[in-house]
Motif scaffolding. Structure first.
Motif, PDB file in Angstrom:
ATOM      1  N   ASN A  42       0.866  -1.181   0.000  1.00 39.72           N
ATOM      2  CA  ASN A  42       0.000   0.000   0.000  1.00 39.72           C
ATOM      3  C   ASN A  42       0.901   1.228   0.000  1.00 39.72           C
ATOM      4  O   ASN A  42       1.186   1.815   1.041  1.00 39.72           O
ATOM      5  CB  ASN A  42      -0.911  -0.011   1.224  1.00 39.72           C
ATOM      6  CG  ASN A  42      -1.890   1.159   1.239  1.00 39.72           C
ATOM      7  OD1 ASN A  42      -1.800   2.072   0.420  1.00 39.72           O
ATOM      8  ND2 ASN A  42      -2.823   1.123   2.178  1.00 39.72           N
ATOM      9  N   GLN A  94       0.534   4.275  -1.212  1.00 40.80           N
ATOM     10  CA  GLN A  94      -0.068   5.564  -0.838  1.00 40.80           C
ATOM     11  C   GLN A  94      -0.153   5.694   0.690  1.00 40.80           C
ATOM     12  O   GLN A  94       0.200   6.728   1.268  1.00 40.80           O
ATOM     13  CB  GLN A  94      -1.461   5.717  -1.450  1.00 40.80           C
ATOM     14  CG  GLN A  94      -1.466   5.953  -2.951  1.00 40.80           C
ATOM     15  CD  GLN A  94      -1.431   4.663  -3.749  1.00 40.80           C
ATOM     16  OE1 GLN A  94      -1.418   3.572  -3.176  1.00 40.80           O
ATOM     17  NE2 GLN A  94      -1.409   4.785  -5.075  1.00 40.80           N
ATOM     18  N   ILE A 106       1.845   8.469   3.088  1.00 41.64           N
ATOM     19  CA  ILE A 106       1.090   9.380   3.954  1.00 41.64           C
ATOM     20  C   ILE A 106       1.446   9.150   5.420  1.00 41.64           C
ATOM     21  O   ILE A 106       1.699  10.095   6.171  1.00 41.64           O
ATOM     22  CB  ILE A 106      -0.424   9.208   3.723  1.00 41.64           C
ATOM     23  CG1 ILE A 106      -0.799   9.680   2.319  1.00 41.64           C
ATOM     24  CG2 ILE A 106      -1.221   9.977   4.776  1.00 41.64           C
ATOM     25  CD1 ILE A 106      -2.223   9.346   1.911  1.00 41.64           C
ATOM     26  N   LEU A 148       5.123  12.301  -1.061  1.00 45.27           N
ATOM     27  CA  LEU A 148       3.681  12.273  -1.315  1.00 45.27           C
ATOM     28  C   LEU A 148       3.378  12.356  -2.809  1.00 45.27           C
ATOM     29  O   LEU A 148       2.475  11.672  -3.309  1.00 45.27           O
ATOM     30  CB  LEU A 148       3.002  13.428  -0.561  1.00 45.27           C
ATOM     31  CG  LEU A 148       3.090  13.349   0.972  1.00 45.27           C
ATOM     32  CD1 LEU A 148       2.558  14.627   1.606  1.00 45.27           C
ATOM     33  CD2 LEU A 148       2.316  12.140   1.484  1.00 45.27           C
ATOM     34  N   THR A 149       4.142  13.173  -3.521  1.00 45.59           N
ATOM     35  CA  THR A 149       3.924  13.314  -4.966  1.00 45.59           C
ATOM     36  C   THR A 149       4.222  11.999  -5.691  1.00 45.59           C
ATOM     37  O   THR A 149       3.450  11.562  -6.560  1.00 45.59           O
ATOM     38  CB  THR A 149       4.827  14.425  -5.529  1.00 45.59           C
ATOM     39  OG1 THR A 149       4.540  15.662  -4.863  1.00 45.59           O
ATOM     40  CG2 THR A 149       4.588  14.607  -7.028  1.00 45.59           C
ATOM     41  N   ALA A 168       4.073   9.008  -4.531  1.00 44.16           N
ATOM     42  CA  ALA A 168       3.111   7.952  -4.192  1.00 44.16           C
ATOM     43  C   ALA A 168       1.714   8.238  -4.740  1.00 44.16           C
ATOM     44  O   ALA A 168       1.060   7.343  -5.295  1.00 44.16           O
ATOM     45  CB  ALA A 168       3.045   7.780  -2.677  1.00 44.16           C
ATOM     46  N   LEU A 169       1.249   9.478  -4.598  1.00 44.56           N
ATOM     47  CA  LEU A 169      -0.138   9.794  -4.928  1.00 44.56           C
ATOM     48  C   LEU A 169      -0.348  10.153  -6.396  1.00 44.56           C
ATOM     49  O   LEU A 169      -1.418   9.876  -6.953  1.00 44.56           O
ATOM     50  CB  LEU A 169      -0.625  10.946  -4.048  1.00 44.56           C
ATOM     51  CG  LEU A 169      -0.568  10.700  -2.524  1.00 44.56           C
ATOM     52  CD1 LEU A 169      -1.007  11.930  -1.764  1.00 44.56           C
ATOM     53  CD2 LEU A 169      -1.421   9.494  -2.138  1.00 44.56           C
ATOM     54  N   TYR A 170       0.641  10.768  -7.039  1.00 41.58           N
ATOM     55  CA  TYR A 170       0.451  11.229  -8.414  1.00 41.58           C
ATOM     56  C   TYR A 170       1.279  10.430  -9.415  1.00 41.58           C
ATOM     57  O   TYR A 170       0.773   9.988 -10.446  1.00 41.58           O
ATOM     58  CB  TYR A 170       0.799  12.720  -8.504  1.00 41.58           C
ATOM     59  CG  TYR A 170      -0.124  13.574  -7.670  1.00 41.58           C
ATOM     60  CD1 TYR A 170      -1.414  13.875  -8.100  1.00 41.58           C
ATOM     61  CD2 TYR A 170       0.279  14.059  -6.431  1.00 41.58           C
ATOM     62  CE1 TYR A 170      -2.275  14.655  -7.330  1.00 41.58           C
ATOM     63  CE2 TYR A 170      -0.575  14.834  -5.649  1.00 41.58           C
ATOM     64  CZ  TYR A 170      -1.845  15.126  -6.102  1.00 41.58           C
ATOM     65  OH  TYR A 170      -2.700  15.882  -5.332  1.00 41.58           O
ATOM     66  N   LYS A 180       2.806   7.576  -8.694  1.00 40.19           N
ATOM     67  CA  LYS A 180       2.622   6.142  -8.377  1.00 40.19           C
ATOM     68  C   LYS A 180       3.887   5.337  -8.702  1.00 40.19           C
ATOM     69  O   LYS A 180       3.830   4.262  -9.284  1.00 40.19           O
ATOM     70  CB  LYS A 180       1.412   5.583  -9.120  1.00 40.19           C
ATOM     71  CG  LYS A 180       0.119   6.326  -8.794  1.00 40.19           C
ATOM     72  CD  LYS A 180      -1.088   5.643  -9.349  1.00 40.19           C
ATOM     73  CE  LYS A 180      -2.347   6.483  -9.161  1.00 40.19           C
ATOM     74  NZ  LYS A 180      -2.591   6.865  -7.774  1.00 40.19           N
ATOM     75  N   CYS A 211       9.345   6.748  -4.452  1.00 40.00           N
ATOM     76  CA  CYS A 211       8.738   7.012  -3.145  1.00 40.00           C
ATOM     77  C   CYS A 211       9.655   6.527  -2.030  1.00 40.00           C
ATOM     78  O   CYS A 211       9.893   7.248  -1.048  1.00 40.00           O
ATOM     79  CB  CYS A 211       7.368   6.332  -3.061  1.00 40.00           C
ATOM     80  SG  CYS A 211       6.543   6.582  -1.482  1.00 40.00           S
TER      81      CYS A 211
END
Length: 199
Positions: free
Chosen positions: A99, A101, A105, A151-152, A154-156, A158, A163
């Motif tokens: 996981n 994301q 976070i 965060l970028t 992982a979230l955008y 991917k 990450c």
């Protein structure tokens, strides 16, 4: 005995003055050399966190949450650190379940929460100024940039490898930032690292 030997007493006073002056000159020369070579200034290394706390604690505590007692502030700091480390431990579990994301976070929240613990001691304004002092500004900027990039990634983007890389940078910057509060800690760590790599 000094009255019987006035010249001896005078000479002792001169020696003490010369010794004190020479010590002050050496310290000043070290400071200037450190600035010229881009090293850490000597005062912060000598003082460390404990001396800063003793000088600033009473004044800043009045400005930061004045209704809280010292004991309550101490508990708040401890809880922030516990929550921060807990978030980072949870992040490791999330990484194990792929996981990415949640990992990014949780780990970033842990770093921010741990840093925020000092706000209860010194106040937000003082601690923010402290974070951007000459000896800490690079570590602070690298750490904040690494949090954003974690965060970028992982979230955008991917991108799992990126990450993890940014989390590693985040961790190292946080350690380097923390070491700046401990007298001579950075020098000791640097010397150990140089010895390990054979430099």
């Amino acid at each position: 005995s000094n009255l019987l030997h006035p010249q001896s007493a005078t000479m002792d006073g001169v020696k003490e003055s010369l010794t004190s002056g020479l010590t002050s000159f050496k310290k000043e020369a070290k400071k200037k050399y450190a600035k010229l070579t881009g090293q850490e200034p000597e005062p912060d290394e000598e003082q460390g966190l404990l001396e800063e706390m003793s000088e600033e604690m009473d004044e800043t505590c009045k400005e930061c949450l004045p209704k809280l007692s010292r004991r309550e502030r101490f508990y708040a700091v401890c809880w922030c650190l516990v929550i921060g480390f807990g978030c980072q431990a949870l992040a490791m579990v999330m990484l194990g379940t792929h996981n990415i994301q949640g990992f990014a976070i949780a780990y970033s929240m842990g770093t921010v929460t741990s840093l925020a613990s000092s706000f209860f001691l010194f106040g937000i304004g003082y601690q923010l100024r402290n974070m951007f002092k000459e000896t800490r500004i690079i570590a602070t900027l690298v750490m904040l940039a690494a949090i954003g990039l974690t965060l970028t990634a992982a979230l955008y983007w991917k991108n799992i490898p990126l990450c993890i890389l940014f989390v590693a940078i985040q961790f190292l910057a946080c350690v380097w930032y923390t070491l700046s509060f401990i007298p001579y800690a950075r020098r000791i760590v640097t010397s150990c690292f140089m010895g390990m790599v054979g430099m």
